[in-house]
Enzyme design. Structure first.
Site, PDB file in Angstrom:
ATOM      1  N   GLY A 174       0.567  -1.331   0.071  1.00 13.04           N
ATOM      2  CA  GLY A 174      -0.025  -0.137  -0.281  1.00 13.04           C
ATOM      3  C   GLY A 174       0.373   1.286   0.110  1.00 13.04           C
ATOM      4  CB  CYS A 175       0.351   4.986  -1.549  1.00 10.65           C
ATOM      5  SG  CYS A 175      -1.381   4.825  -0.747  1.00 10.65           S
TER       6      CYS A 175
END
Lengths: 346, 346, 346, 346
Positions: free
Chosen positions: D149-150
């Site tokens: 995930g970012c």
């Protein structure tokens, strides 16, 4: 009869915001605007946003002239410059709302550690700290009100109910704040250029920002014991607004509903604090142009922490609007006079 | 006693702007807000910018209920929807300010060419075109005012003095307009997403935008002869504001000072038009949140053209503010009532 | 062996963009970066965007040192400063791509009217005007290329096919251009502050902008007769991009499809010009970071006008990218070398 | 011979970013792009930023067709959709880089608590967590890589050196993250409209964001003991970028220089992590368009806390760029292939 008002330092963003608010205030009249720049220019030419019927001209600061023409003086100067002129206005019997940091820190040694030598320490003690939600009575009788910093306003209003009710571990307070670019003022610096700010985001002054001791003073006051916090400011690519996200360890298990109820009760009489319903969180876009401080509170049982998010317009509740609110209190005007603004959304 | 006001279509940006302005208007009281979405929600929850004392709830449109509770009706609906309800309000003796395009075009065949079939053409003739600077007298006695489009307001105010004084070649009029994103409304479309608009800029509807015949109608009215213009709208990555840059060939040699003087004279009595000093040009940032239209004019001897630049807040003078101005005229209130806003800069 | 490259004026936005592009160019090596500010600082510290392996340090301009270390010199200086140094580099046998205005105007008297006295008029005649789409052959053999202005690039590429094909009335050309804030450079000025630009939009230099004679020179060249245009620049609150909307009266009736076909044919061999399908229009967001010029064309039968919209990244095709393209042509490299960038969207 | 690559879910921001990066990658060839929307349209028409020589057309997902035409599959789908197709590609012998959350959480029960039932738990164990700085060896031999995930990418890289060196009290970790609007994807929602995001700033998902367990998994892995953190995401009015400000109590007294040295040593061999000099802090503007993660670290002796600030481009190191980096590792390509991008500033 209307009270006559002077603004010292009318050429910055805080200055033009004072003019915006005061020009619509029914009980005052602007009589004198001073500035270092654009002296001799009509203020409505320097700020074409201002209405044409505002025919005042920016003038160089002449203390005697200000004294002759004003009953109330707003000093919107950098720190150090402010304490150079405030004593003269007080000595002449004027009421002063000072927007600089010079009279905010009650302990002169703390001031001198974070800023520089103080040249009129005797006035510090008598100055009221101009956060009406906590110090309204002192402000009411003050000759000199030290208008709070923008970050301290947002942080203190977020944390005050928790500290008053002794709900948090004071050693765990972290304040992560994000401010729009008007917070840096109107001075001409590389870091304030559009292309340096736009589409960017950064922290600055980590661990060293001068609003830290101010926050700690007020929180310590509420706690009746010294408080040390982590405070991190960031620069947002927007014009106006501060959002502070504050964290602390809860000493007592309360859920988000209970906390929201407690905040609502704490601020029940306050015209400018709006507590969000549980599950909702503030957005700086919703207070733009207004004197509101919106607050949302979340209890996180996984970490036993409370997270409080507050949003203000840094130029209004964080500066000029709060200054007008303080003037209203000092003068016995209705506290919301001149501040009945609906936020501009979008 | 306060006049009771309903807003039909209160859930969009034009709607919330009407609420912002009318909630501070001393002579009216909001009694009814309808919407297609968020029915049943308190409006101050749908738009958290609004003050908490606004306790109205959004309701589904019920024409009879509106008639029972309001004296004045603002219809902020899409075209076509508007002409479906306006006749009922008029029949019940209400005054109506319609913000759609349905009653703006006096020639029904033009309307039907650019929009669709008109269902109550008999009302078109009686509707006043709500640009007070040009049609104040007709508005004063109107039951129904067709509030102008945002682009036409900005373009017409820029060109009116030139046409009235027969200074330009009417075959050479070009209007290059740039609008903030609120102009596209609050409906949820891919092209309105933040990441599709931000850091971008584009033209759209070149040669085909529906505001073209509206502009031509009013300019033709001023010229007393048909006028055909080029009109190109663009989408600006800002919330509010329209800047129109208009070009025409001068028929008479006048310099910028003479033109500025002529514009100032033309708008001498107008409370909401501000003509810039020669050499200065408007910026949409200087009218934000206000009902002003700022206008700057330049004579270019190299090309024998005049260039007029006008700036408005598309949600205020371009929509809701002008609607309030029209209400004030229709009701005999002071024309600036509720509109004494100083633009929010920055 | 790689060609050695110097950038004179590496501390501005055009400078850092040259570094970005040239640092990835396989046939050159950056050897020398000069600047007035930050002398002695590693360039990757001044611009933390740059990769760490770029270990060059900004140095004060020392013409002899540049001559010793570079084969190709990019001068990214203000006008006047450029013509002070370019002759030295040429005399030492270097190839020069000059990004200033000093060598763009072929008629020295025009230059002296819009700028100031020219100190090396003898070099003007030999300088190639660096718009490859029109002057590729002259550039190929040039020692000195005058890189075009950002606005002229966008305007000329939009109008060239129409003028070459004698399709428009040359007395009716209007160019309405909008530029992002990098166009104002990195110098520190009040008008370039974030809060002065953000959420604003304005025209400037109406009728007086110095890119006007440059546009007129190239259009006149294409038309083989003098051309006078109206040119209005505007300031957009974005970092990068120029969109120009150009208007002219058509002399021949062509519809949008025919015009698009004609534009596509005109630019058939051009690697950096993309003509939109009929009905589509460019957006500056779609060329960001790239050397493309996107062009859309519309015929408006109502007004007998053609409207051409062009979009470039002002720092790339409008400055540094085009400079690299010119270097490639002058050096016999593949023309797209170092410019194979896909635009960054969003 | 070039490896053939398919992108499943090419119509979103992550998809077009994959296309941007892969279209310039010398060792792969895009052969198949699927999408739910715009099926049948040339991708360079859907995203006019893309070069015209990209002649692929968006197609509906046909698993067999993908298997026939690709060696490597990027799945840029929402969670749940991803685990519906990934098993088919693996069964056909393809290598898969999955950008969804479906294979990130090693403990299926944690996944099922925060998301929904997992339909192929047997694949979870074999999936490599695609953060090369920590899991390069496992990625090298993986058939399936779960791209992080970012937010976790930004938070984990900021905290990893501190946890590995056992420098912080794990009970005190707070991660305050701010993301640009591309993080919300390209789906059409009210909250993603330009006017709802621009000039605003807010927190969301406080205490409940699904990236929390992912962060805790990796930090727990580093610590070899469970870790619980506070994680607060915020929405920034910019297109690209995540800045995370992380706080923890130091267990050992180290000053900012010592910490910076320790971070530099930790990431010494990493091509995409840049540690700021002591006293400097990252800005998302400096990584735009690139695969860099910039990290600054500050020791605050007043509070005995360490504050680490990290900046990434959420679409590159936070998604598509890291996915390409993972592909490079899985395929034995040079790790930086196709990622040698200089950040676009400004």
């Amino acid at each position: 009869m209307k009270r006559r008002v002077a603004i010292i330092g009318a050429g910055g963003y805080t200055g033009v915001e004072l003019i915006r608010l005061l020009s619509l205030h029914p009980q005052v009249e602007l009589t004198c605007l001073t500035s270092l720049e654009d002296v001799g220019s009509p203020v409505c030419r320097v700020f074409p946003s201002l209405p044409r019927h505002l025919t005042l001209t920016l003038e160089a600061l002449d203390v005697e002239r200000v004294i002759a023409h004003a009953d109330i003086v707003f000093t919107a100067l950098p720190h150090k410059a402010a304490m150079g002129v405030v004593p003269h206005f007080l000595a002449a019997g004027k009421k002063v709302i000072d927007l600089s940091a010079d009279f905010r820190l009650q302990d002169v040694s703390v001031y001198e550690k974070w800023y520089q030598r103080h040249t009129c320490p005797e006035l510090v003690a008598e100055a009221a700290y101009g956060l009406p939600e906590l110090y309204r009575e002192k402000i009411r009788s003050a000759r000199l009100t030290a208008n709070p910093g923008c970050y301290p306003t947002s942080a203190v209003l977020a944390l005050a109910p928790l500290i008053r009710h002794e709900l948090i571990d004071l050693r765990t307070v972290i304040i992560d704040s994000k401010s729009g670019a008007t917070g840096a003022g109107r001075s001409v610096r590389l870091g304030s250029l559009f292309c340096e700010v736009n589409e960017g985001f950064k922290a600055y002054g980590v661990g060293t920002h001068r609003h830290t001791p101010e926050i700690e003073q007020v929180l310590g006051d509420l706690a009746a014991t010294p408080v040390t916090v982590s405070f991190t400011p960031h620069l947002l690519p927007i014009n106006r607004g501060i959002l502070s996200t504050t964290y602390a360890r809860l000493q007592k298990q309360l859920d988000s509903n209970e906390l929201a109820a407690l905040f609502r009760e704490f601020y029940r009489e306050e015209p400018f604090v709006r507590v969000s319903a549980a599950g909702e969180l503030p957005n700086v876009a919703m207070v733009k142009g207004s004197n509101y401080c919106d607050i949302g509170v979340v209890s996180d049982p996984r970490t036993a922490r409370v997270i409080v998010v507050s949003a203000i317009d840094n130029l209004v509740k964080g500066a000029s609007g709060q200054a007008v609110q303080n003037m209203n209190i000092m003068e016995g005007f209705a506290e919301g006079q001149g501040l009945q603004v609906v936020p501009l959304f979008p």
